[in-house]
Each structure stands twice: as C-alpha cells, then as structure tokens.
Design a protein around this motif. Sequence first.
Motif, PDB file in Angstrom:
ATOM      1  N   VAL A  53       0.837  -1.207   0.000  1.00 18.84           N
ATOM      2  CA  VAL A  53       0.000   0.000   0.000  1.00 18.84           C
ATOM      3  C   VAL A  53       0.869   1.253   0.000  1.00 18.84           C
ATOM      4  O   VAL A  53       0.587   2.228  -0.696  1.00 18.84           O
ATOM      5  CB  VAL A  53      -0.962   0.002   1.206  1.00 18.84           C
ATOM      6  CG1 VAL A  53      -1.581   1.376   1.403  1.00 18.84           C
ATOM      7  CG2 VAL A  53      -2.060  -1.033   0.995  1.00 18.84           C
ATOM      8  N   PHE A  56       2.226   1.680  -3.480  1.00 19.26           N
ATOM      9  CA  PHE A  56       1.117   2.144  -4.330  1.00 19.26           C
ATOM     10  C   PHE A  56       0.862   3.630  -4.108  1.00 19.26           C
ATOM     11  O   PHE A  56       0.704   4.394  -5.066  1.00 19.26           O
ATOM     12  CB  PHE A  56      -0.131   1.291  -4.040  1.00 19.26           C
ATOM     13  CG  PHE A  56      -1.423   2.034  -3.877  1.00 19.26           C
ATOM     14  CD1 PHE A  56      -2.065   2.613  -4.962  1.00 19.26           C
ATOM     15  CD2 PHE A  56      -2.020   2.156  -2.630  1.00 19.26           C
ATOM     16  CE1 PHE A  56      -3.269   3.291  -4.801  1.00 19.26           C
ATOM     17  CE2 PHE A  56      -3.217   2.828  -2.463  1.00 19.26           C
ATOM     18  CZ  PHE A  56      -3.837   3.407  -3.557  1.00 19.26           C
ATOM     19  N   SER A  57       0.851   4.061  -2.838  1.00 18.45           N
ATOM     20  CA  SER A  57       0.520   5.466  -2.585  1.00 18.45           C
ATOM     21  C   SER A  57       1.650   6.383  -3.067  1.00 18.45           C
ATOM     22  O   SER A  57       1.391   7.492  -3.539  1.00 18.45           O
ATOM     23  CB  SER A  57       0.168   5.699  -1.112  1.00 18.45           C
ATOM     24  OG  SER A  57       1.322   5.791  -0.329  1.00 18.45           O
ATOM     25  N   HIS A  60       1.185   6.785  -6.927  1.00 18.04           N
ATOM     26  CA  HIS A  60       0.106   7.717  -7.278  1.00 18.04           C
ATOM     27  C   HIS A  60       0.429   9.138  -6.795  1.00 18.04           C
ATOM     28  O   HIS A  60       0.123  10.112  -7.484  1.00 18.04           O
ATOM     29  CB  HIS A  60      -1.219   7.224  -6.693  1.00 18.04           C
ATOM     30  CG  HIS A  60      -1.813   6.080  -7.468  1.00 18.04           C
ATOM     31  ND1 HIS A  60      -3.072   5.587  -7.236  1.00 18.04           N
ATOM     32  CD2 HIS A  60      -1.319   5.357  -8.498  1.00 18.04           C
ATOM     33  CE1 HIS A  60      -3.318   4.598  -8.081  1.00 18.04           C
ATOM     34  NE2 HIS A  60      -2.267   4.425  -8.840  1.00 18.04           N
ATOM     35  N   ASP A  90      -2.470   0.600  -8.925  1.00 15.76           N
ATOM     36  CA  ASP A  90      -3.712  -0.164  -8.738  1.00 15.76           C
ATOM     37  C   ASP A  90      -3.412  -1.645  -8.502  1.00 15.76           C
ATOM     38  O   ASP A  90      -4.038  -2.296  -7.654  1.00 15.76           O
ATOM     39  CB  ASP A  90      -4.618  -0.023  -9.963  1.00 15.76           C
ATOM     40  CG  ASP A  90      -5.129   1.403 -10.150  1.00 15.76           C
ATOM     41  OD1 ASP A  90      -5.000   2.214  -9.210  1.00 15.76           O
ATOM     42  OD2 ASP A  90      -5.655   1.701 -11.233  1.00 15.76           O
ATOM     43  N   PHE A  93      -2.132  -2.258  -5.032  1.00 13.23           N
ATOM     44  CA  PHE A  93      -3.251  -2.137  -4.091  1.00 13.23           C
ATOM     45  C   PHE A  93      -4.047  -3.445  -4.078  1.00 13.23           C
ATOM     46  O   PHE A  93      -4.343  -4.015  -3.009  1.00 13.23           O
ATOM     47  CB  PHE A  93      -4.104  -0.957  -4.525  1.00 13.23           C
ATOM     48  CG  PHE A  93      -5.199  -0.568  -3.583  1.00 13.23           C
ATOM     49  CD1 PHE A  93      -5.377  -1.188  -2.359  1.00 13.23           C
ATOM     50  CD2 PHE A  93      -6.071   0.471  -3.915  1.00 13.23           C
ATOM     51  CE1 PHE A  93      -6.400  -0.804  -1.491  1.00 13.23           C
ATOM     52  CE2 PHE A  93      -7.075   0.860  -3.061  1.00 13.23           C
ATOM     53  CZ  PHE A  93      -7.243   0.225  -1.852  1.00 13.23           C
ATOM     54  N   ALA A  96      -2.201  -6.038  -2.237  1.00 14.05           N
ATOM     55  CA  ALA A  96      -2.216  -5.821  -0.781  1.00 14.05           C
ATOM     56  C   ALA A  96      -3.507  -6.362  -0.180  1.00 14.05           C
ATOM     57  O   ALA A  96      -3.494  -7.060   0.845  1.00 14.05           O
ATOM     58  CB  ALA A  96      -2.079  -4.328  -0.478  1.00 14.05           C
ATOM     59  N   SER A 114      -8.687  -1.040   4.716  1.00 10.10           N
ATOM     60  CA  SER A 114      -9.510  -0.164   3.868  1.00 10.10           C
ATOM     61  C   SER A 114      -9.862   1.130   4.600  1.00 10.10           C
ATOM     62  O   SER A 114      -9.937   2.192   3.982  1.00 10.10           O
ATOM     63  CB  SER A 114     -10.751  -0.894   3.344  1.00 10.10           C
ATOM     64  OG  SER A 114     -11.538  -1.395   4.389  1.00 10.10           O
ATOM     65  N   LEU A 117      -6.894   3.295   4.388  1.00  9.09           N
ATOM     66  CA  LEU A 117      -6.776   3.819   3.044  1.00  9.09           C
ATOM     67  C   LEU A 117      -7.713   4.984   2.784  1.00  9.09           C
ATOM     68  O   LEU A 117      -7.355   5.935   2.087  1.00  9.09           O
ATOM     69  CB  LEU A 117      -7.063   2.702   2.064  1.00  9.09           C
ATOM     70  CG  LEU A 117      -5.874   2.609   1.181  1.00  9.09           C
ATOM     71  CD1 LEU A 117      -5.501   1.198   0.951  1.00  9.09           C
ATOM     72  CD2 LEU A 117      -6.137   3.363  -0.045  1.00  9.09           C
TER      73      LEU A 117
ATOM     74  N   ASP B  90      -8.837   5.955  -6.279  1.00 10.13           N
ATOM     75  CA  ASP B  90      -8.311   5.199  -5.136  1.00 10.13           C
ATOM     76  C   ASP B  90      -9.347   5.139  -4.008  1.00 10.13           C
ATOM     77  O   ASP B  90      -9.512   4.102  -3.355  1.00 10.13           O
ATOM     78  CB  ASP B  90      -7.030   5.848  -4.604  1.00 10.13           C
ATOM     79  CG  ASP B  90      -5.882   5.772  -5.604  1.00 10.13           C
ATOM     80  OD1 ASP B  90      -5.990   5.013  -6.581  1.00 10.13           O
ATOM     81  OD2 ASP B  90      -4.881   6.479  -5.404  1.00 10.13           O
ATOM     82  N   ALA B  94     -11.035   1.834  -2.287  1.00 11.42           N
ATOM     83  CA  ALA B  94     -11.001   1.552  -0.844  1.00 11.42           C
ATOM     84  C   ALA B  94     -12.416   1.305  -0.323  1.00 11.42           C
ATOM     85  O   ALA B  94     -12.655   0.403   0.489  1.00 11.42           O
ATOM     86  CB  ALA B  94     -10.341   2.710  -0.103  1.00 11.42           C
ATOM     87  N   SER B 114     -10.476  -8.993  -5.266  1.00 15.13           N
ATOM     88  CA  SER B 114      -9.077  -8.630  -5.508  1.00 15.13           C
ATOM     89  C   SER B 114      -8.499  -9.454  -6.660  1.00 15.13           C
ATOM     90  O   SER B 114      -7.669  -8.943  -7.426  1.00 15.13           O
ATOM     91  CB  SER B 114      -8.232  -8.755  -4.235  1.00 15.13           C
ATOM     92  OG  SER B 114      -8.287 -10.059  -3.704  1.00 15.13           O
TER      93      SER B 114
END
Lengths: 303, 303
Positions: A53, A56-57, A60, A90, A93, A96, A114, A117, B90, B94, B114
């Motif tokens: 995660v 991924f963050s 982005h 994506d 994510f 994860a 979640s 997130l 995103d 989530a 997923s």
Amino acid sequence: MAAYSFGWCDVGGAPVTAPGGKGLRQALAVLGAEIAGAPPQAGVPAAVAVELVHTFSLLHDDVMDGDPVRRSRPAVWRAYGTGPAVLAGDALFAQAVDTLATSAGGAGAVRLLSAALGDLVRGQADDLLFAGRPWTGPRRVRSAEYLPMAEGKTGALLGCSLALGALLGGASPTVVAGLDRAGRQAGVAFQIADDVLGTWGDPAVTGKPVHGDLRERKKTLPVVSALESDRPAARRLAALLEADGDVARAAELAEEAGGRAAALAVARRCGAAALAELDRISAPARPVRDLRALLDGVVARSR
Amino acid sequence: MAAYSFGWCDVGGAPVTAPGGKGLRQALAVLGAEIAGAPPQAGVPAAVAVELVHTFSLLHDDVMDGDPVRRSRPAVWRAYGTGPAVLAGDALFAQAVDTLATSAGGAGAVRLLSAALGDLVRGQADDLLFAGRPWTGPRRVRSAEYLPMAEGKTGALLGCSLALGALLGGASPTVVAGLDRAGRQAGVAFQIADDVLGTWGDPAVTGKPVHGDLRERKKTLPVVSALESDRPAARRLAALLEADGDVARAAELAEEAGGRAAALAVARRCGAAALAELDRISAPARPVRDLRALLDGVVARSR
C-alpha cells in the motif's frame, strides 16, 4: 514497475540494488505481532500488505504532485509514463488486499486496511487542496488544519501497520486500537520531520529535490507555523511567498520566523503522545522497547 | 468527483440528472444472489462493490488513455485534474473493499474482488501495451492476444459481479465458478460490441468521440481481424493505418475487409459459451431467464 519501485531492478528490468524504503512500516507490523505476544512471523502478511500500500501510494502521489524524483531515481511515472504508473499502483493495491484477505486476519484485517486507506486518500486530497490555497489572507491554511491532514496522509498507514500486525498476532481490540493511535501520532511526527528535511535537509540524504515542497506551494507545518508567528521575518516571508520569490530565501525566513523550531516542538509532542499510548498497553518488554526506540528515531531524524 | 462520475451532480456539486452507467454489473450481482436461491437484497453489497470498482476503473482508464469525454460529459480528469481523478479512483476502490469486508461474504468475497482486480489491471496494461505496438509486421497484435486482454479488461469484473452476488447468496463453489466463467465470456462479447460501436456507432448513443479507439491506436478486435483477412481491403487498411491516415476511411476499409463481421461472429460465440455455462447450473428458472435475456442484450447491442 513494482520491482523498479522497490529498488530491485533498473527501468529495463536488469537487477540492481537501488535504495528501497526505510522498512519502517514492515518493522511496525512485525513489532505489532510481537507486542500481541505472537512470533514475529505472524506479522509478515501485515508487513507485506502495508509495504504494498505504501508503494502504491508513492506511485500515485508522485503522479499527482508531478514529482520527477523518488529515492534518488526517476519516479515511476517519469520512467514508464503516467498511465502505466497509475495502473501499477492499482495492481499493488489489489495485491495488498489479496494478501490480507488470504491471511489469518480475514475480513477484519481487510477492514483495518480499507479504513486506513480512506483516511490516507482524504489526507492526500487535503494536501492537494491546500497547495491550491493562498499562503496568506482568510483562505490561508492554518496549522490546526495541517494536523488532521498529516494524520491521514502519513499517520493512518503507520497506525494501521502496528494495528494490523497486532491483530494478526491475536491482540485484543483495546490493544489494536491503542497501537493504531500510537502509530498515527508517530506518523504526524514523521510527516513533520519529513517537512523539515524537505525544507532544510540535504537532498543527497532525502533523495528528493531541495525546496520541492515550497515550489509546489505545499502547506508544510514549518512554513505554516512561520507565517503564524508575529516576528518581522513572518511578514517578509509572507510577502516573498505571495510574490513567488526565491524558495531558498523563503526557507531562511521561515527558520528566522521560528517555523522550524515550532514544527519540531509539535513533532516532539506527537512523539510523546505516541509513547504515552504504549505505556497504557501491557505487553512483552522487548518488542515495546524496540518500538520505543523506533518511534524515538522517527522524531529524532529531523534534528 | 464520485457523485459527478455517477451522474448525480455537475462539476460544482449542484444536483443534476446526467447519464450514469447502464447498471449492468449491479444487475448481474443481484441476479447472482437470486440464482443462488437468495432474495435479491443479498446481492446488494456485491452490486455496490462492483459499481464502485467499475467507476474507479473508468476514472483511471480515462486518465491513462487521455480520453476527454465519458458518458457525454467531460471525463473526471478533464473536469477536476489528473491528480484528483487518480485520488478519487483510489477512494472508490477503498470503499469497494470496505463494503465487501463488512458484508456477509467476508474475506472470501474480498478475495474474489481482488483476484478480478488483478485480472482487470493486467487486461488494461495489455490494452495500453498493444496501443504502443505496430499495426502490421512481426510485432503486430494478433486476435489470439486480444481475447485474454478483453477477458481481463472487461470480463473479469462481469464474472466477479455474478460470482460475488452468488457467493453472498450462499451458492456452492461450483455455481460461483460457473457464473464467473459465464460473466467472463459475456464480458468478452460485451467488449467486442463496445469496439464495434466505437468504430461504427453513433457518438450520440455511445457518449464517446467517434473513432477514438483508432486514433489512440487501440488494437480492437474488428480492426485486428480486418488486418488478418486476405481481402484486398486488408492491405489498403494496413497501408492507411501505418501512414496514420484518415480514421473514417480506415473504419470503412475495416468493414470492407470483413473485420466487423468477424468480430461479431466471435462475440456471438462468446455469448453462446456464456449461455452454455448457465445450462450447467441448476437454479431457479426466473433469475436464469432474466440473466439469459441480459446476456443476449449485451451481445445484441452492437447489431
């Protein structure tokens, strides 16, 4: 792209050893499991998920901020293009979520992730919105607005790392919630330290272009605090920022106005609050001691 | 941004009634629950989750493809900026995960989602990569490569919609897997229909600029099939595409080379395969009849 962003290969896919992350979130996940009295291995799915995660963050985030450099290398969007970088994020994510859904923590673990997130996205959205607001005047960003933004952007995933590790280790809901709070406070301290390093740190150490935040008009705590001071340097800083003046001079003025010291005081306070949460948890001594040292280091890195 | 993309408000947030989606995925989720013998309400969390994922993927898709128009309105990235559009996607993702993690389906439901997402991302990545490959020569995209791409890009989420609804409705793993396969086949048929509409459809109906796929060098099945034919029009089409010639003329030549008819034949075959999967499932007659009608409509919409 994923392997590139983990520092395992170059753009073409040839193996290299490039700087990866600090491994902070994984360490927190494993310590969370140990604090719950479980073997460190119990926290590994949490460690994998939070690292995915986090990566991924970052992918982005760099697209959104247009940051061309990450860990001293071209950001993924610069190396591979914006579309592929969005898509790679994506995929990380999805991976994860999959990792946690197949773990012993099941749906409860997925829910923790979640929720974190959601907070992370809200924090990043605020960070973006703040950059579009003025430095001064009635629409300026106040330090009281900075704190929940930083908690979302950085604290939510640190809290989630500890909490997820503890959940997988079989901790009680009280311990899971306490560790979540501790991680969130530590995250705010971490973000402030990051802001200070981004404004006054050595780019060779941070791996990011110096004064990037100022250039992007990011409302970091040191600068926001400096603007809120009543020293003469604060007024000169306001005038300079409004005129889109020299960012190196702005950093000097922010320090002169006491912004750096004020921000570090807040970071220390958040660090202490994180440690106070740990005092309330009854847990094995060794992992708590390690966690204390880790959280201390998070706050200390900007001094 | 989420409300805007659902067609509930304008860019500024004022309520409007703009075209939303067709509601296909939600319908599949609810029918999946009914096929499992449960009341339709049991499929609602699945319907919510797949719609959130679908919207998330459209937001990111439009960023990646640079598509300025979605459902006859500016795409979210055009209306709000690329960074906010990535972030909004995103957040929807989530939220989708959260919806399933708190549903009766628990971790099993999250795993289905997923896994579908992994396939979706792979399909979109292939779609992007194909656009960068030439129309002709040894590196050209073959129709055999198109099919798994379309199954990932479009089929995975349709299959997941049916399968998730059935899972929440308490169906056996065999029924869940059969419905997943049926949805995937229907998805390929759906994607081919979309390709045909994008090349020869009325933009007032599709809500997208005409010949957008050809302009973006997307390797759609009708054009790939046309290039694989041995009619004279195929050679003229190849020359025109290689010269970046007029896209309206390219669409004419693709039809003349039999690309449209060949693609629609494949779509019919996939549609029949989806219906054959349904024949193998013992389930209440009414929802199966509705599902048949829905899948029939998916294939028919391009004729």
